[in-house]
Design a protein around this motif. Structure first.
Motif, PDB file in Angstrom:
ATOM      1  N   TYR A  86       3.267  -0.373  17.006  1.00 49.37           N
ATOM      2  CA  TYR A  86       2.751  -1.528  16.270  1.00 49.37           C
ATOM      3  C   TYR A  86       3.438  -2.759  16.824  1.00 49.37           C
ATOM      4  O   TYR A  86       4.673  -2.763  16.983  1.00 49.37           O
TER       5      TYR A  86
ATOM      6  N   ILE B  59      -1.228  -6.015  16.586  1.00 44.61           N
ATOM      7  CA  ILE B  59      -2.106  -4.999  17.160  1.00 44.61           C
ATOM      8  C   ILE B  59      -1.457  -3.636  16.980  1.00 44.61           C
ATOM      9  O   ILE B  59      -0.247  -3.485  17.172  1.00 44.61           O
ATOM     10  N   SER B  60      -2.263  -2.682  16.602  1.00 49.55           N
ATOM     11  CA  SER B  60      -1.811  -1.306  16.490  1.00 49.55           C
ATOM     12  C   SER B  60      -2.133  -0.589  17.797  1.00 49.55           C
ATOM     13  O   SER B  60      -3.064  -0.972  18.509  1.00 49.55           O
ATOM     14  N   SER B  61      -1.388   0.476  18.069  1.00 44.16           N
ATOM     15  CA  SER B  61      -1.580   1.183  19.339  1.00 44.16           C
ATOM     16  C   SER B  61      -2.918   1.915  19.435  1.00 44.16           C
ATOM     17  O   SER B  61      -3.286   2.396  20.505  1.00 44.16           O
ATOM     18  N   ILE B  62      -3.653   1.998  18.338  1.00 45.68           N
ATOM     19  CA  ILE B  62      -4.972   2.638  18.411  1.00 45.68           C
ATOM     20  C   ILE B  62      -6.019   1.686  18.990  1.00 45.68           C
ATOM     21  O   ILE B  62      -7.140   2.081  19.281  1.00 45.68           O
ATOM     22  N   LYS B  63      -5.622   0.424  19.147  1.00 46.47           N
ATOM     23  CA  LYS B  63      -6.541  -0.568  19.717  1.00 46.47           C
ATOM     24  C   LYS B  63      -5.978  -1.055  21.051  1.00 46.47           C
ATOM     25  O   LYS B  63      -4.779  -0.911  21.333  1.00 46.47           O
ATOM     26  N   ASP B  64      -6.844  -1.662  21.858  1.00 46.82           N
ATOM     27  CA  ASP B  64      -6.338  -2.297  23.064  1.00 46.82           C
ATOM     28  C   ASP B  64      -6.575  -3.809  23.058  1.00 46.82           C
ATOM     29  O   ASP B  64      -6.175  -4.511  23.986  1.00 46.82           O
ATOM     30  N   LYS B  65      -7.202  -4.292  21.990  1.00 49.61           N
ATOM     31  CA  LYS B  65      -7.460  -5.727  21.894  1.00 49.61           C
ATOM     32  C   LYS B  65      -7.617  -6.112  20.426  1.00 49.61           C
ATOM     33  O   LYS B  65      -8.204  -5.371  19.631  1.00 49.61           O
ATOM     34  N   ASN B  66      -7.078  -7.281  20.094  1.00 44.53           N
ATOM     35  CA  ASN B  66      -7.307  -7.841  18.766  1.00 44.53           C
ATOM     36  C   ASN B  66      -7.443  -9.349  18.911  1.00 44.53           C
ATOM     37  O   ASN B  66      -6.671  -9.983  19.624  1.00 44.53           O
ATOM     38  N   GLU B  67      -8.434  -9.895  18.237  1.00 49.33           N
ATOM     39  CA  GLU B  67      -8.760 -11.294  18.414  1.00 49.33           C
ATOM     40  C   GLU B  67      -8.749 -12.022  17.076  1.00 49.33           C
ATOM     41  O   GLU B  67      -9.207 -11.496  16.061  1.00 49.33           O
TER      42      GLU B  67
ATOM     43  N   SER C 272       2.576  -2.856   8.753  1.00 53.03           N
ATOM     44  CA  SER C 272       1.382  -3.688   8.699  1.00 53.03           C
ATOM     45  C   SER C 272       1.486  -4.793   7.658  1.00 53.03           C
ATOM     46  O   SER C 272       0.554  -5.568   7.484  1.00 53.03           O
TER      47      SER C 272
ATOM     48  N   THR D 136      -5.827 -14.011  21.264  1.00 50.18           N
ATOM     49  CA  THR D 136      -6.206 -12.623  21.540  1.00 50.18           C
ATOM     50  C   THR D 136      -4.985 -11.900  22.076  1.00 50.18           C
ATOM     51  O   THR D 136      -4.285 -12.426  22.945  1.00 50.18           O
TER      52      THR D 136
END
Lengths: 113, 115
Positions: free
Chosen positions: A32, A50-58, B101, A63
């Protein structure tokens, strides 16, 4: 041993252009990540995560990209504004262990008018 | 909503003296953190409270640093005796509950100079 590294102490960008701030980590258990922004004489304020389950957060102009295999994340600010001039900290944690974030040393961004 | 309050904002002391910092978190926030930020470095967690119990104090130099959070609300961090290397900004943060979170809200910090 620095577990979270921000190898650029400072960065200057022209207003309206893209700012790219980089962060590398060594602990593969980190899952995380957050970016904080800090103005002088103020505490850091949360910017984006951003969590490691994603590769992008905007989120608006901000971003964050995560490359788990390279243990690298980056923050893109488009377009950059003079008010974005601040120190940006990358932070990482192992989510199951709660909020014990490890912070990088920060990158000072200057957006020139 | 009022933010995290810290006092004093600045403190100058001589080495071997004692000093105390105070933090009042955002109302209703169960988790409170104290960080030390040395010039040119990122914040380093010293201690984390969940209500009035300590969750993590593994990086607190317990021979000279102590912290308490009576009644699970405000908190004090004490250094006794101070050393030159304790010169730093001491940041207090709070979050609603314990968990990655959940956003941490930081106070403005106390800048300590030890001469």
């Amino acid at each position: 041993d620095q577990q979270v590294k921000q190898n650029s102490p400072s960065l200057s960008v022209q207003e309206g252009r893209i700012s790219i701030l980089n962060c590398d980590y060594t602990n593969s258990m980190f899952d995380y990540f957050l970016w904080y922004k800090k103005y002088p004489a103020e505490g850091p304020t949360f910017l984006i995560s951003i969590s490691s389950i994603k590769d992008k957060n905007e989120d608006g102009r901000f971003t964050v990209f995560l490359n788990k295999s390279a243990k690298h994340l980056s923050l893109h600010i488009v377009p950059s504004q003079p008010g974005d001039s601040a120190v940006y900290f990358c932070a990482a944690s192992v989510e199951n262990y709660g909020q014990n974030f490890v912070f990088g040393p920060g990158t000072r961004l200057s957006v020139l008018p | 909503e009022a933010g995290v309050a810290q006092s004093p904002r600045y403190k100058i002391i001589e080495k071997r003296q004692s000093v105390a910092f105070w933090c009042n978190p955002i109302s209703g926030h169960a988790t409170l953190y104290w960080y030390q930020q040395i010039l040119g470095q990122g914040p380093k967690l010293l201690i984390q409270f969940q209500n009035n119990g300590v969750v993590d104090d593994s990086q607190l130099p317990k021979d000279r640093f102590s912290a308490e959070r009576l009644k699970g609300v405000d908190s004090t961090l004490k250094i006794q005796p101070a050393k030159l290397e304790d010169s730093a900004v001491y940041l207090c943060a709070s979050s609603l509950v314990h968990g990655s979170s959940y956003e941490q809200y930081f106070g403005p910090g106390t800048r300590l100079t030890v001469t």
